[in-house]
Write a protein that holds these residues in place. Sequence first.
Motif, PDB file in Angstrom:
ATOM      1  N   GLY A  53      24.688  51.101  47.582  1.00  0.00           N
ATOM      2  CA  GLY A  53      23.992  51.276  48.858  1.00  0.00           C
ATOM      3  C   GLY A  53      23.288  50.022  49.332  1.00  0.00           C
ATOM      4  O   GLY A  53      23.155  49.782  50.533  1.00  0.00           O
ATOM      5  N   SER A  54      22.866  49.197  48.373  1.00  0.00           N
ATOM      6  CA  SER A  54      22.170  47.964  48.748  1.00  0.00           C
ATOM      7  C   SER A  54      23.121  46.892  49.244  1.00  0.00           C
ATOM      8  O   SER A  54      22.687  45.904  49.846  1.00  0.00           O
ATOM      9  CB  SER A  54      21.373  47.434  47.555  1.00  0.00           C
ATOM     10  OG  SER A  54      22.240  47.026  46.509  1.00  0.00           O
ATOM     11  N   ALA A  55      24.406  47.069  49.005  1.00  0.00           N
ATOM     12  CA  ALA A  55      25.411  46.096  49.463  1.00  0.00           C
ATOM     13  C   ALA A  55      26.082  46.542  50.760  1.00  0.00           C
ATOM     14  O   ALA A  55      27.001  45.868  51.237  1.00  0.00           O
ATOM     15  CB  ALA A  55      26.465  45.895  48.379  1.00  0.00           C
ATOM     16  N   TYR A  56      25.640  47.643  51.314  1.00  0.00           N
ATOM     17  CA  TYR A  56      26.308  48.228  52.478  1.00  0.00           C
ATOM     18  C   TYR A  56      25.367  48.287  53.675  1.00  0.00           C
ATOM     19  O   TYR A  56      24.178  48.609  53.535  1.00  0.00           O
ATOM     20  CB  TYR A  56      26.786  49.646  52.128  1.00  0.00           C
ATOM     21  CG  TYR A  56      27.170  50.507  53.316  1.00  0.00           C
ATOM     22  CD1 TYR A  56      28.353  50.277  54.002  1.00  0.00           C
ATOM     23  CD2 TYR A  56      26.346  51.548  53.737  1.00  0.00           C
ATOM     24  CE1 TYR A  56      28.712  51.069  55.090  1.00  0.00           C
ATOM     25  CE2 TYR A  56      26.698  52.345  54.817  1.00  0.00           C
ATOM     26  CZ  TYR A  56      27.880  52.104  55.496  1.00  0.00           C
ATOM     27  OH  TYR A  56      28.218  52.878  56.569  1.00  0.00           O
ATOM     28  N   GLY A  57      25.899  47.962  54.840  1.00  0.00           N
ATOM     29  CA  GLY A  57      25.236  48.345  56.076  1.00  0.00           C
ATOM     30  C   GLY A  57      24.251  47.387  56.689  1.00  0.00           C
ATOM     31  O   GLY A  57      23.694  47.688  57.755  1.00  0.00           O
ATOM     32  N   TYR A  58      23.985  46.237  56.082  1.00  0.00           N
ATOM     33  CA  TYR A  58      23.006  45.329  56.689  1.00  0.00           C
ATOM     34  C   TYR A  58      23.588  44.697  57.950  1.00  0.00           C
ATOM     35  O   TYR A  58      24.700  44.180  57.939  1.00  0.00           O
ATOM     36  CB  TYR A  58      22.579  44.239  55.700  1.00  0.00           C
ATOM     37  CG  TYR A  58      21.526  44.713  54.739  1.00  0.00           C
ATOM     38  CD1 TYR A  58      20.176  44.550  55.015  1.00  0.00           C
ATOM     39  CD2 TYR A  58      21.875  45.353  53.553  1.00  0.00           C
ATOM     40  CE1 TYR A  58      19.201  44.997  54.135  1.00  0.00           C
ATOM     41  CE2 TYR A  58      20.913  45.804  52.666  1.00  0.00           C
ATOM     42  CZ  TYR A  58      19.578  45.623  52.963  1.00  0.00           C
ATOM     43  OH  TYR A  58      18.613  46.078  52.094  1.00  0.00           O
ATOM     44  N   PRO A  59      22.864  44.725  59.051  1.00  0.00           N
ATOM     45  CA  PRO A  59      23.403  44.188  60.303  1.00  0.00           C
ATOM     46  C   PRO A  59      23.425  42.668  60.313  1.00  0.00           C
ATOM     47  O   PRO A  59      22.637  42.014  59.637  1.00  0.00           O
ATOM     48  CB  PRO A  59      22.415  44.725  61.355  1.00  0.00           C
ATOM     49  CG  PRO A  59      21.121  44.856  60.615  1.00  0.00           C
ATOM     50  CD  PRO A  59      21.502  45.271  59.208  1.00  0.00           C
TER      51      PRO A  59
END
Length: 643
Positions: A53-59
Amino acid sequence: MNENSRTMTTVSIGQRTIMMSDQGPLNPLPMLGAPPESPYKITGELPREILEGSAYGYPRNLYPYQLQDGYGRTRSARSLQTVVLENGRLRAVFLPGLGGRLWELTDKGTGKNLLYTPTSIQFANLALRNAWFAGGIEWNIGTRGHSPTTCSPLHASILTNAQGQDVLRMWEFERLREVVFQIDAWLPPDSPVLYVAIRVRNPNDTEVPMYWWTNAAVPENPASRVIAPAGSAFATSYTGDVSRVDPTNDGGADCTWPVNNARARDFFFDISTEKQPWILQADGDGDGLAMLSSQALRGRKLFVWGQGRGGRRWQEWLSPEGGAYAEIQAGLAQTQFQHLVMPGGAEWTWVEAYGNARVDPRIAHAADWSAAVDHCGRRVQALQDGGSVEAAHQAASGWADHEPQRRVGTGSGWGAVESIRRRRGRIPWPEQSGTPFETETISEDERPWLDLLEGKGFGGADTFVNGTDWEVLLEQCPHDAPALLHRAFIKHARGELDDARVLYLASLELAETAQAHRGVALADLSQGRTGEGLAQYATACSLEPESSALLAEGLTAFLGADDAQGALGLLRQTGHPATRQGRIGFLEAAALAGVGKTEEAAALLKAGLEVADLREGENPILDLWQQVCPNEEVPARYQFSMA
């Protein structure tokens, strides 16, 4: 108190005068750089869901938003709208004009405000768009950090549900993830808890990364402890690492007492998914805020500023009249480093409940953590068990689409523009009956984009949009410099720098603007053309010498390229007033130090620089002081270190 007054619930709209800093104008520059909260580098023996989850989704950036950085450090009396929900047990005060913040929650039986509510509002650079303020309960959506809407007005109305209870509804269109969120708050007669139902809807046909954390500020004092049903926590300390710890014995300290933390810390409690999630703070009398929820809101966290000089300085910076606080928080994921996958067309809902669990301090404050957790868990169940929370969740789902009856506050017009855009393009959009985005809410900020949608041409805009259909509309104005410029912004935000640069240059052939030169500068610097990029910044600043936002960005670029002499030249070129204050004053001092004029730089620092928008986690003034005044103690006013 007679029985009738105890069982009545009232909702009142009013005003409150509070000392507050002026937000000032929006920064005119589109947010094309990396967001302030970058992906957290997590390693070690941690659960897979946290690592993934920490590697996913940062804009890539926070475009199309604009920075809210026009505030200062001067406060004056200002009138704020309040919505007050009250029964015989609780009194809840909301601020719809400031992100819908729950500002006070008073237990009428004890007379205690369960939240930390400072006597003034001082904006500081802690949010995704910069401006943030301490106190109360805030609602954070989109990506890691304090929400883009935390210092903006929300749409707000009152509706009456099927049980005849008045509900405060607040809602907005969140532009980063392009989702609609709503917050329904209600206080049943004689209820010991305030209910808040949250609904997030993804109208897009594709998944979006989702993030939600509810942050509650609670008083910090030696008699207060924070308790959650977990034997371990995932802890961070602003040094880039995350580790599993025993929060009652972390380095020899019981960190569940906020005052025992030497430095700023986050503790994400590892709560079993089989348990009802909750967290509470208990003072010397056993009173304090209890946060509980339905199962969807899984995460629970304790944040402390720490007792070091930096932590104390931040507390003073945020609450100049005094007062210390910690935060207890609740989120969709286990930690704030994670985003969750929200499928296209999905709707997520949950209910939160807040009240005073009134625990026995002898047990809650005892050294036996298991006994403290068991006791507090029973008190939470007595306050509101899981079945009651779920019943409230079901009830709220039943009226989620009911039309609000009495509008009390207006948010942005972007939801209205978006609904028009999507209807015309036959793009999915959620049912609007419960969260109406009315054309009347469209302001001068959004008007140019509505005109473009309606085929009235495009004369330029001081705001920004994102999306391929906007590009198609702008392409219909091929010889229009503003249209070319905004097409460049959209390409730039997507990371298509070569295409963006071509469009910036095409717009400059028709009209020379600081915005286009700044865009070329950013593209050149990102692609390693340092000299060209700095020259473009110099040109941009010459076109708008009065723009402190542009000058600060240009100076930062020169200093980042180790061209302090160029930075001083830029200051001379713009003729910027030698106020020797704020961020410009600091950058001038850094440039002077960079060319060896350490005495002049030291003189600026010793005169007392105050950078109103100093970023949380940064301490550049301390670093500069140690460089130019190596044998002198750093003044307390420059001590902002979080580590």
